[in-house]
Scaffold this motif. Structure first.
Motif, PDB file in Angstrom:
ATOM      1  N   VAL A  29       0.861  -1.172   0.000  1.00  0.00           N
ATOM      2  CA  VAL A  29       0.000   0.000   0.000  1.00  0.00           C
ATOM      3  C   VAL A  29       0.907   1.234   0.000  1.00  0.00           C
ATOM      4  O   VAL A  29       1.974   1.232   0.608  1.00  0.00           O
ATOM      5  CB  VAL A  29      -0.981  -0.048   1.199  1.00  0.00           C
ATOM      6  N   PHE A  30       0.488   2.243  -0.757  1.00  0.00           N
ATOM      7  CA  PHE A  30       1.260   3.484  -0.872  1.00  0.00           C
ATOM      8  C   PHE A  30       0.463   4.616  -0.237  1.00  0.00           C
ATOM      9  O   PHE A  30      -0.741   4.742  -0.486  1.00  0.00           O
ATOM     10  CB  PHE A  30       1.519   3.830  -2.349  1.00  0.00           C
ATOM     11  N   ALA A  31       1.158   5.446   0.534  1.00  0.00           N
ATOM     12  CA  ALA A  31       0.493   6.608   1.138  1.00  0.00           C
ATOM     13  C   ALA A  31       1.482   7.772   1.146  1.00  0.00           C
ATOM     14  O   ALA A  31       2.328   7.881   2.037  1.00  0.00           O
ATOM     15  CB  ALA A  31       0.022   6.287   2.545  1.00  0.00           C
ATOM     16  N   ARG A  33       3.389  15.235  -8.730  1.00  0.00           N
ATOM     17  CA  ARG A  33       2.116  14.970  -9.422  1.00  0.00           C
ATOM     18  C   ARG A  33       1.520  13.664  -8.904  1.00  0.00           C
ATOM     19  O   ARG A  33       2.216  12.649  -8.821  1.00  0.00           O
ATOM     20  CB  ARG A  33       2.336  14.840 -10.939  1.00  0.00           C
ATOM     21  N   TRP A  34       0.193  13.672  -8.649  1.00  0.00           N
ATOM     22  CA  TRP A  34      -0.434  12.442  -8.161  1.00  0.00           C
ATOM     23  C   TRP A  34      -0.354  11.346  -9.218  1.00  0.00           C
ATOM     24  O   TRP A  34      -0.251  10.161  -8.895  1.00  0.00           O
ATOM     25  CB  TRP A  34      -1.873  12.686  -7.716  1.00  0.00           C
ATOM     26  N   GLN A  35      -0.354  11.754 -10.486  1.00  0.00           N
ATOM     27  CA  GLN A  35      -0.270  10.760 -11.563  1.00  0.00           C
ATOM     28  C   GLN A  35       1.069  10.007 -11.492  1.00  0.00           C
ATOM     29  O   GLN A  35       1.136   8.803 -11.751  1.00  0.00           O
ATOM     30  CB  GLN A  35      -0.398  11.434 -12.934  1.00  0.00           C
ATOM     31  N   ALA A  55     -14.859   8.018   0.409  1.00  0.00           N
ATOM     32  CA  ALA A  55     -15.050   9.289  -0.295  1.00  0.00           C
ATOM     33  C   ALA A  55     -13.821  10.164  -0.083  1.00  0.00           C
ATOM     34  O   ALA A  55     -13.246  10.206   1.002  1.00  0.00           O
ATOM     35  CB  ALA A  55     -16.284   9.984   0.272  1.00  0.00           C
ATOM     36  N   LYS A  56     -13.386  10.818  -1.148  1.00  0.00           N
ATOM     37  CA  LYS A  56     -12.286  11.770  -0.983  1.00  0.00           C
ATOM     38  C   LYS A  56     -12.505  12.959  -1.912  1.00  0.00           C
ATOM     39  O   LYS A  56     -13.078  12.804  -2.991  1.00  0.00           O
ATOM     40  CB  LYS A  56     -10.928  11.113  -1.216  1.00  0.00           C
ATOM     41  N   ASN A  57     -12.066  14.106  -1.456  1.00  0.00           N
ATOM     42  CA  ASN A  57     -12.154  15.308  -2.260  1.00  0.00           C
ATOM     43  C   ASN A  57     -10.834  15.431  -3.015  1.00  0.00           C
ATOM     44  O   ASN A  57      -9.819  15.861  -2.448  1.00  0.00           O
ATOM     45  CB  ASN A  57     -12.381  16.510  -1.315  1.00  0.00           C
TER      46      ASN A  57
HETATM   47  C1  UD2 Z   1      -7.922   5.310 -10.073  1.00  0.00           C
HETATM   48  C2  UD2 Z   1      -7.578   3.892  -9.703  1.00  0.00           C
HETATM   49  C3  UD2 Z   1      -6.174   3.892  -9.091  1.00  0.00           C
HETATM   50  C4  UD2 Z   1      -5.170   4.430 -10.092  1.00  0.00           C
HETATM   51  C5  UD2 Z   1      -5.614   5.807 -10.581  1.00  0.00           C
HETATM   52  C6  UD2 Z   1      -4.746   6.236 -11.775  1.00  0.00           C
HETATM   53  C7  UD2 Z   1      -9.673   2.745  -9.326  1.00  0.00           C
HETATM   54  C8  UD2 Z   1     -10.783   2.435  -8.416  1.00  0.00           C
HETATM   55  N1  UD2 Z   1      -8.604   3.410  -8.802  1.00  0.00           N
HETATM   56  O1  UD2 Z   1      -8.088   5.922  -8.783  1.00  0.00           O
HETATM   57  O2  UD2 Z   1      -5.785   2.587  -8.714  1.00  0.00           O
HETATM   58  O3  UD2 Z   1      -5.082   3.533 -11.184  1.00  0.00           O
HETATM   59  O4  UD2 Z   1      -6.985   5.833 -10.990  1.00  0.00           O
HETATM   60  O5  UD2 Z   1      -5.391   7.182 -12.567  1.00  0.00           O
HETATM   61  O6  UD2 Z   1      -9.710   2.362 -10.458  1.00  0.00           O
HETATM   62  N2  UD2 Z   1      -1.434   8.074  -3.950  1.00  0.00           N
HETATM   63  C9  UD2 Z   1      -0.775   8.639  -2.852  1.00  0.00           C
HETATM   64  N3  UD2 Z   1      -0.652   9.991  -2.775  1.00  0.00           N
HETATM   65  C10 UD2 Z   1      -1.166  10.828  -3.716  1.00  0.00           C
HETATM   66  C11 UD2 Z   1      -1.840  10.260  -4.827  1.00  0.00           C
HETATM   67  C12 UD2 Z   1      -1.968   8.890  -4.906  1.00  0.00           C
HETATM   68  O7  UD2 Z   1      -0.298   7.935  -1.976  1.00  0.00           O
HETATM   69  O8  UD2 Z   1      -1.024  12.077  -3.566  1.00  0.00           O
HETATM   70  C13 UD2 Z   1      -1.530   6.602  -4.055  1.00  0.00           C
HETATM   71  C14 UD2 Z   1      -2.558   6.028  -3.083  1.00  0.00           C
HETATM   72  O9  UD2 Z   1      -2.150   4.739  -2.698  1.00  0.00           O
HETATM   73  C15 UD2 Z   1      -3.822   5.973  -3.916  1.00  0.00           C
HETATM   74  C16 UD2 Z   1      -3.244   5.580  -5.280  1.00  0.00           C
HETATM   75  O10 UD2 Z   1      -1.975   6.251  -5.370  1.00  0.00           O
HETATM   76  O11 UD2 Z   1      -4.741   5.041  -3.378  1.00  0.00           O
HETATM   77  C17 UD2 Z   1      -4.104   5.934  -6.501  1.00  0.00           C
HETATM   78  O12 UD2 Z   1      -4.428   7.315  -6.512  1.00  0.00           O
HETATM   79  P1  UD2 Z   1      -5.945   7.797  -6.429  1.00  0.00           P
HETATM   80  O13 UD2 Z   1      -6.649   6.928  -5.442  1.00  0.00           O
HETATM   81  O14 UD2 Z   1      -5.997   9.255  -6.179  1.00  0.00           O
HETATM   82  O15 UD2 Z   1      -6.451   7.483  -7.869  1.00  0.00           O
HETATM   83  P2  UD2 Z   1      -8.016   7.412  -8.360  1.00  0.00           P
HETATM   84  O16 UD2 Z   1      -8.928   7.588  -7.206  1.00  0.00           O
HETATM   85  O17 UD2 Z   1      -8.215   8.266  -9.548  1.00  0.00           O
END
Ligand code: UD2
Length: 305
Positions: free
Chosen positions: A71-73, A131-133, A295-297
């Protein structure tokens, strides 16, 4: 003998001193029929009431297995850790050996969660990213390194999970397999032409509109250590090729994961029970929510938009 509920009895038979295993007789005629529980390539799709959890856990218990779980955080996502870990301790591979590998840029922010005797946690510091990406995609390279050589020698299986999730129901040995994909909770009833695969041929994640089986989530996937190594290595390589051409796939590593699983069929699929949209959202086929997004903003929690 009348059994009031499904139970496993592992006792010495009086007649011949062999061990016997007693449980409810499986049927070839009666079972769940409202959902499909096998793919066209004969991989099971796991839904509640298509298996006997007590029996499956019993079988795998004999094998003395260890399941690594990553798990990544990073950044503000450390706020999700407490619920994730506490709920995992309640529902995730209870009674099995689990080794969590937690990757974070702030080890000091990892909450102190009491783990059961069989579960352990290793925290690994990773650099922050802007970048979150990049955080999301960067997981593939880190998982590639982990599965190549950094896991305990006795690790058999691995699951890679998003942190902005919480367990609400049991996740056990029924999920184990060589290569395991989880069907995305938003697209499970879509036609393949509507899946959000990468559609630009310039990207390595490209999937033509007439191809595709299911749309898989990148929020949960797993398998044996060797299979997850192959998957993460391939996705990391494909992402690098795209980056060199200044292309980023539409859903980042999820697009590459979908490409990989299209041409490397998973041996087991988990239904959206194993990664649902939100605990308050219900659909008739999803009779149990085991793991769900919280849920997250996005605008508030992410570093960029
Ligand atoms: C979708 C996918 C996710 C990933 C992402 C890429 C689903 C349900 N989830 O979720 O797996 O493929 O799209 O576009 O399909 N993280 C951090 N810090 C940050 C940002 C991300 O730790 O600032 C890690 C964290 O473990 C998070 C994961 O990266 O759970 C994926 O990021 P997300 O949850 O914001 O991505 P999301 O909701 O668009």
């Amino acid at each position: 003998m009348v059994m009031s509920k499904i139970e496993i009895l592992y006792t010495k038979a009086e007649s011949n001193s062999e061990f016997v295993l007693l449980y409810k007789q499986p049927s070839v005629l009666v079972g769940r029929t409202d959902v499909v529980s096998v793919t066209p390539w004969l991989a099971p799709i796991v839904w509640v009431k298509t298996f006997d959890p007590t029996l499956i856990n019993f079988i795998y218990k004999q094998q003395n297995i260890t399941i690594a779980t990553t798990v990544f955080a990073l950044g503000k996502y450390t706020r999700f850790l407490k619920d994730f870990l506490e709920s995992a301790e309640q529902y995730y591979f209870v009674g099995f050996r689990v080794h969590y590998y937690l990757f974070t840029d702030q080890p000091e922010a990892v909450p102190d969660v009491k783990l059961s005797e069989e579960h352990q946690l290793t925290v690994r510091k990773v650099p922050s990213m802007d970048r979150w990406q990049d955080i999301s995609m960067g997981r593939m390279g880190i998982l590639e390194k982990l599965t190549k050589s950094e896991l305990d020698n006795d690790t058999d299986y691995i699951f890679c999970l998003d942190v902005d999730t919480k367990f609400y129901g049991p996740w056990g040995a029924e999920t184990l397999g060589r290569l395991v994909g989880v069907i995305h909770p938003w697209f499970y009833d879509y036609k393949r032409t509507k899946f959000q695969y990468e559609r630009r041929p310039e990207s390595q994640a490209f999937i033509p509109v007439e191809e595709g089986d299911y749309y898989y989530t990148a929020a949960a996937f797993g398998g044996t250590v060797q299979e997850v190594y192959k998957l993460t290595k391939t996705c990391r390589e494909q992402q690098s090729i795209d980056a060199a051409k200044s292309i980023e796939a539409i859903w980042h590593e999820e697009s590459h994961l979908n490409k990989y699983l299209l041409y490397n069929k998973p041996s087991k699929l988990l239904s959206p029970e194993y990664l649902w949209r939100h605990i308050d959202i219900r659909r008739k086929h999803v009779k149990m929510i085991r793991l769900s997004h919280v849920a997250k903003n996005n605008a508030e929690v992410r570093l960029n938009n």
